[in-house]
Scaffold this motif. Structure first.
Motif: not given
Length: 124
Positions: A48, A53, A98
């Motif tokens: 990340r 990510t 994410p």
């Protein structure tokens, strides 16, 4: 029991509840390297950098593995700092949201290393 390495620090997770608490802590960090390792089994890595990510799935240690596929039309690269201080660049086309990455890592953990089927994967 599963071994989790977050930015080079090993954590032992004994339940999905403990993993949920750990994920909340991880999410407070904008840039990280996360490894989840099933004993004698597959491994999953999440890198990340802010909203960028992506995931890597290895069937076994030493495997070239698979990488997540996000938006194939997204060009460019993003930088990620690894736990050893090295900075690597990877395609933005590999990036996922994410939350989608967290969901995939949790699925991997709960399902003893199964590859999340809703993620588009590319063999490396």
């Amino acid at each position: 029991m599963v071994s989790i390495t977050f930015n080079g620090q090993i954590k032992t997770i004994n339940s999905i509840e403990e993993f949920g608490v750990a994920l909340d802590e991880f999410d407070a960090t904008a840039q990280f390297e996360l490894w989840v390792c099933i004993p004698n089994g597959p491994l999953m890595c999440m890198l990340r950098n802010g909203e960028n990510t992506w995931l890597m799935y290895l069937r076994f240690e030493g495997d070239s593995g698979f990488v997540s596929q996000g938006n194939d039309g997204k060009s460019g690269m993003a930088s990620y700092m690894l736990s050893n201080g090295q900075v690597d660049k990877y395609p933005l086309a590999w990036c996922l949201d994410p939350e989608q990455c967290y969901k995939a890592v949790a699925y991997f953990l709960v399902n003893n290393g199964d590859m999340p089927s809703w993620i588009n994967w590319q063999l490396v």
